[in-house]
Design a protein around this motif. Structure first.
Motif, PDB file in Angstrom:
ATOM      1  N   ALA A  12       4.163  -4.507 -15.632  1.00  0.00           N
ATOM      2  CA  ALA A  12       4.138  -4.557 -14.169  1.00  0.00           C
ATOM      3  C   ALA A  12       2.709  -4.830 -13.712  1.00  0.00           C
ATOM      4  O   ALA A  12       1.755  -4.286 -14.281  1.00  0.00           O
ATOM      5  CB  ALA A  12       4.618  -3.239 -13.586  1.00  0.00           C
ATOM      6  N   THR A  13       2.583  -5.681 -12.702  1.00  0.00           N
ATOM      7  CA  THR A  13       1.292  -5.903 -12.062  1.00  0.00           C
ATOM      8  C   THR A  13       1.437  -5.474 -10.608  1.00  0.00           C
ATOM      9  O   THR A  13       2.058  -6.163  -9.800  1.00  0.00           O
ATOM     10  CB  THR A  13       0.883  -7.392 -12.137  1.00  0.00           C
ATOM     11  N   VAL A  14       0.919  -4.289 -10.326  1.00  0.00           N
ATOM     12  CA  VAL A  14       0.979  -3.763  -8.955  1.00  0.00           C
ATOM     13  C   VAL A  14      -0.172  -4.390  -8.172  1.00  0.00           C
ATOM     14  O   VAL A  14      -1.324  -4.368  -8.614  1.00  0.00           O
ATOM     15  CB  VAL A  14       0.843  -2.226  -8.953  1.00  0.00           C
ATOM     16  N   VAL A  15       0.151  -4.998  -7.037  1.00  0.00           N
ATOM     17  CA  VAL A  15      -0.862  -5.678  -6.213  1.00  0.00           C
ATOM     18  C   VAL A  15      -0.888  -4.985  -4.861  1.00  0.00           C
ATOM     19  O   VAL A  15       0.041  -5.131  -4.065  1.00  0.00           O
ATOM     20  CB  VAL A  15      -0.517  -7.180  -6.024  1.00  0.00           C
ATOM     21  N   ALA A  16      -1.911  -4.196  -4.604  1.00  0.00           N
ATOM     22  CA  ALA A  16      -1.885  -3.388  -3.382  1.00  0.00           C
ATOM     23  C   ALA A  16      -3.291  -3.150  -2.839  1.00  0.00           C
ATOM     24  O   ALA A  16      -4.092  -2.438  -3.456  1.00  0.00           O
ATOM     25  CB  ALA A  16      -1.200  -2.056  -3.652  1.00  0.00           C
ATOM     26  N   ALA A  17      -3.560  -3.765  -1.703  1.00  0.00           N
ATOM     27  CA  ALA A  17      -4.832  -3.521  -1.022  1.00  0.00           C
ATOM     28  C   ALA A  17      -4.793  -2.130  -0.410  1.00  0.00           C
ATOM     29  O   ALA A  17      -3.805  -1.749   0.226  1.00  0.00           O
ATOM     30  CB  ALA A  17      -5.046  -4.570   0.072  1.00  0.00           C
ATOM     31  N   THR A  18      -5.859  -1.370  -0.607  1.00  0.00           N
ATOM     32  CA  THR A  18      -5.870  -0.005  -0.077  1.00  0.00           C
ATOM     33  C   THR A  18      -6.612  -0.002   1.260  1.00  0.00           C
ATOM     34  O   THR A  18      -7.707   0.520   1.402  1.00  0.00           O
ATOM     35  CB  THR A  18      -6.496   0.969  -1.091  1.00  0.00           C
ATOM     36  N   PHE A  71      -2.998   3.471   0.182  1.00  0.00           N
ATOM     37  CA  PHE A  71      -3.513   4.023  -1.066  1.00  0.00           C
ATOM     38  C   PHE A  71      -2.436   4.865  -1.767  1.00  0.00           C
ATOM     39  O   PHE A  71      -2.186   4.724  -2.970  1.00  0.00           O
ATOM     40  CB  PHE A  71      -4.761   4.861  -0.764  1.00  0.00           C
ATOM     41  N   VAL A  72      -1.759   5.718  -1.011  1.00  0.00           N
ATOM     42  CA  VAL A  72      -0.694   6.545  -1.605  1.00  0.00           C
ATOM     43  C   VAL A  72       0.443   5.653  -2.111  1.00  0.00           C
ATOM     44  O   VAL A  72       1.005   5.882  -3.188  1.00  0.00           O
ATOM     45  CB  VAL A  72      -0.184   7.589  -0.588  1.00  0.00           C
ATOM     46  N   GLU A  73       0.766   4.617  -1.337  1.00  0.00           N
ATOM     47  CA  GLU A  73       1.797   3.658  -1.757  1.00  0.00           C
ATOM     48  C   GLU A  73       1.467   3.063  -3.130  1.00  0.00           C
ATOM     49  O   GLU A  73       2.332   2.919  -3.980  1.00  0.00           O
ATOM     50  CB  GLU A  73       1.788   2.477  -0.785  1.00  0.00           C
ATOM     51  N   LEU A  74       0.206   2.689  -3.294  1.00  0.00           N
ATOM     52  CA  LEU A  74      -0.214   2.119  -4.581  1.00  0.00           C
ATOM     53  C   LEU A  74       0.093   3.097  -5.716  1.00  0.00           C
ATOM     54  O   LEU A  74       0.663   2.733  -6.745  1.00  0.00           O
ATOM     55  CB  LEU A  74      -1.704   1.781  -4.544  1.00  0.00           C
ATOM     56  N   LEU A  75      -0.260   4.380  -5.503  1.00  0.00           N
ATOM     57  CA  LEU A  75      -0.011   5.388  -6.543  1.00  0.00           C
ATOM     58  C   LEU A  75       1.486   5.536  -6.802  1.00  0.00           C
ATOM     59  O   LEU A  75       1.932   5.697  -7.947  1.00  0.00           O
ATOM     60  CB  LEU A  75      -0.612   6.736  -6.122  1.00  0.00           C
ATOM     61  N   GLN A  76       2.262   5.460  -5.725  1.00  0.00           N
ATOM     62  CA  GLN A  76       3.717   5.603  -5.879  1.00  0.00           C
ATOM     63  C   GLN A  76       4.312   4.414  -6.634  1.00  0.00           C
ATOM     64  O   GLN A  76       5.207   4.578  -7.467  1.00  0.00           O
ATOM     65  CB  GLN A  76       4.377   5.748  -4.498  1.00  0.00           C
ATOM     66  N   PRO A 104       4.433  -5.914  -5.214  1.00  0.00           N
ATOM     67  CA  PRO A 104       3.522  -5.884  -4.066  1.00  0.00           C
ATOM     68  C   PRO A 104       3.500  -4.558  -3.317  1.00  0.00           C
ATOM     69  O   PRO A 104       4.538  -3.923  -3.147  1.00  0.00           O
ATOM     70  CB  PRO A 104       4.078  -6.964  -3.129  1.00  0.00           C
ATOM     71  N   GLY A 105       2.313  -4.171  -2.851  1.00  0.00           N
ATOM     72  CA  GLY A 105       2.214  -3.116  -1.851  1.00  0.00           C
ATOM     73  C   GLY A 105       2.533  -3.715  -0.488  1.00  0.00           C
ATOM     74  O   GLY A 105       2.518  -4.947  -0.329  1.00  0.00           O
ATOM     75  N   SER A 106       2.808  -2.865   0.494  1.00  0.00           N
ATOM     76  CA  SER A 106       3.248  -3.408   1.788  1.00  0.00           C
ATOM     77  C   SER A 106       2.163  -4.225   2.469  1.00  0.00           C
ATOM     78  O   SER A 106       2.452  -5.115   3.258  1.00  0.00           O
ATOM     79  CB  SER A 106       3.718  -2.277   2.712  1.00  0.00           C
ATOM     80  N   CYS A 149       7.214   6.737   1.083  1.00  0.00           N
ATOM     81  CA  CYS A 149       7.946   6.616  -0.178  1.00  0.00           C
ATOM     82  C   CYS A 149       8.113   5.138  -0.500  1.00  0.00           C
ATOM     83  O   CYS A 149       8.961   4.450   0.071  1.00  0.00           O
ATOM     84  CB  CYS A 149       9.311   7.297  -0.105  1.00  0.00           C
ATOM     85  N   ALA A 150       7.238   4.632  -1.402  1.00  0.00           N
ATOM     86  CA  ALA A 150       7.351   3.246  -1.862  1.00  0.00           C
ATOM     87  C   ALA A 150       8.170   3.265  -3.143  1.00  0.00           C
ATOM     88  O   ALA A 150       7.862   4.031  -4.061  1.00  0.00           O
ATOM     89  CB  ALA A 150       5.967   2.668  -2.120  1.00  0.00           C
TER      90      ALA A 150
END
Ligand code: R5P
Length: 288
Positions: A48-54, A60-65, A4-6, A37-38
């Motif tokens: 991995a399934t990254v789930v992150a609303a931008t 958005f940067v967190e998602l990339l990290q 998850p993203g934050s 820094c995520a």
């Protein structure tokens, strides 16, 4: 493993429950200069399934990290779920020297993933901006679930572009008619004006359906257009997929006469009533 993203922690947990995948516990830190820094400590899966609303530049940067962190930890297949795609409304250049921001962010997301799942992007055509297999899913039908019994409901789009969404919620509810207002926004002042649709709302329950509620001006003006008629509508519900609800938007809706707001968890907030997780799980099964 779901990562998850934050800004998508509840949704990611719901998706983990829906798919039976384990849930990672990323950390979200910030350096003294403000850089984010995520990290994903202990990540050791192949997929991995990254789930992150931008919802913001930081998100958005967190998602990339997160994409980079799981690759660094050995993931061989990365899927990225963008429950709410920020910048999707900037899907064309609006003037001399202006960027196509949706394309810029899509390219950046594509660089760190093998496939992408989007939930109700503002413009479905933004999928073309991604360089990897991309599918869109709709959580809109789920908005019908909390509506309960309605009296001769009309599902009203605040502008013509949201008519299909309104029809989708109407179909999921099972009965009612659809209509749309005519909206104009002054991009210099942000002021929104809305002309009513054809339907006489007298005594009917009205569900105003939009993809995003941001400042709340669109829905508030649609309600004002409705309540200008005498007798006015029955209950007024605002239904949206993405409850961005910036600043005083929720109060603006209440002051305009919205009795209830129903929304999904693509953006986490107190208004959330249904989860987009089942629709995303379906999308994960279909995207190749
Ligand atoms: C625009 O076309 C969208 O569909 C929404 O109507 C818009 O983003 C809502 O914005 P706001 O709540 O700021 O009026």
């Amino acid at each position: 493993m779901i990562v998850p993203g934050s800004a998508s922690q509840s949704l990611a947990a719901a998706l983990a429950a829906e798919t039976g995948q384990p849930l990672a516990t990323p950390t979200f830190d910030r350096f003294p200069d403000g850089e984010t820094c995520a990290a994903v400590p202990g990540f050791d899966a192949e997929t991995a399934t990254v789930v992150a609303a931008t919802t913001s530049n930081d998100a958005f940067v967190e998602l990339l990290q997160l994409q980079d962190a799981v690759r660094e930890a050995g993931a061989t297949q990365v899927t990225t779920v963008v429950p709410y795609m920020g910048y999707a409304r900037q899907d064309e250049s609006f003037g001399d020297g202006q960027p196509v921001s949706a394309r810029a962010v899509a390219r950046a997301v594509s660089a760190g993933t093998d496939r992408v799942v989007l939930v109700d992007p503002h413009e479905p055509a933004v999928t073309d901006f991604y360089d990897v297999a991309t599918t869109t899913v709709s959580a809109a039908p789920r908005l019908a679930e909390p509506l309960g019994d309605l009296t001769e409901p009309v599902f009203l789009a605040p502008d013509e572009s949201a008519v299909d969404l309104a029809a989708c919620v109407r179909d999921a509810h099972g009965h009612g008619t659809t209509d749309f207002c005519r909206k104009q926004r002054d991009y210099d002042t942000g002021e929104v004006t809305v002309e009513p649709g054809e339907t006489d709302p007298a005594g009917r329950d009205v569900v105003i359906v939009d993809d995003i509620v941001a400042t709340g001006s669109t829905v508030a003006e649609a309600v004002r257009a409705l309540t200008a008629s005498d007798p006015g509508p029955g209950r007024v519900v605002a239904a949206c997929v993405h409850p961005m609800l910036v600043g005083n938007a929720r109060t603006k809706l209440a002051a305009a006469g919205v009795d209830r707001v129903v929304a999904t968890d693509t953006i986490e907030c107190a208004t959330t009533t249904v989860s987009a997780a089942p629709a995303i799980a379906e999308g994960l099964r279909s995207v190749r």
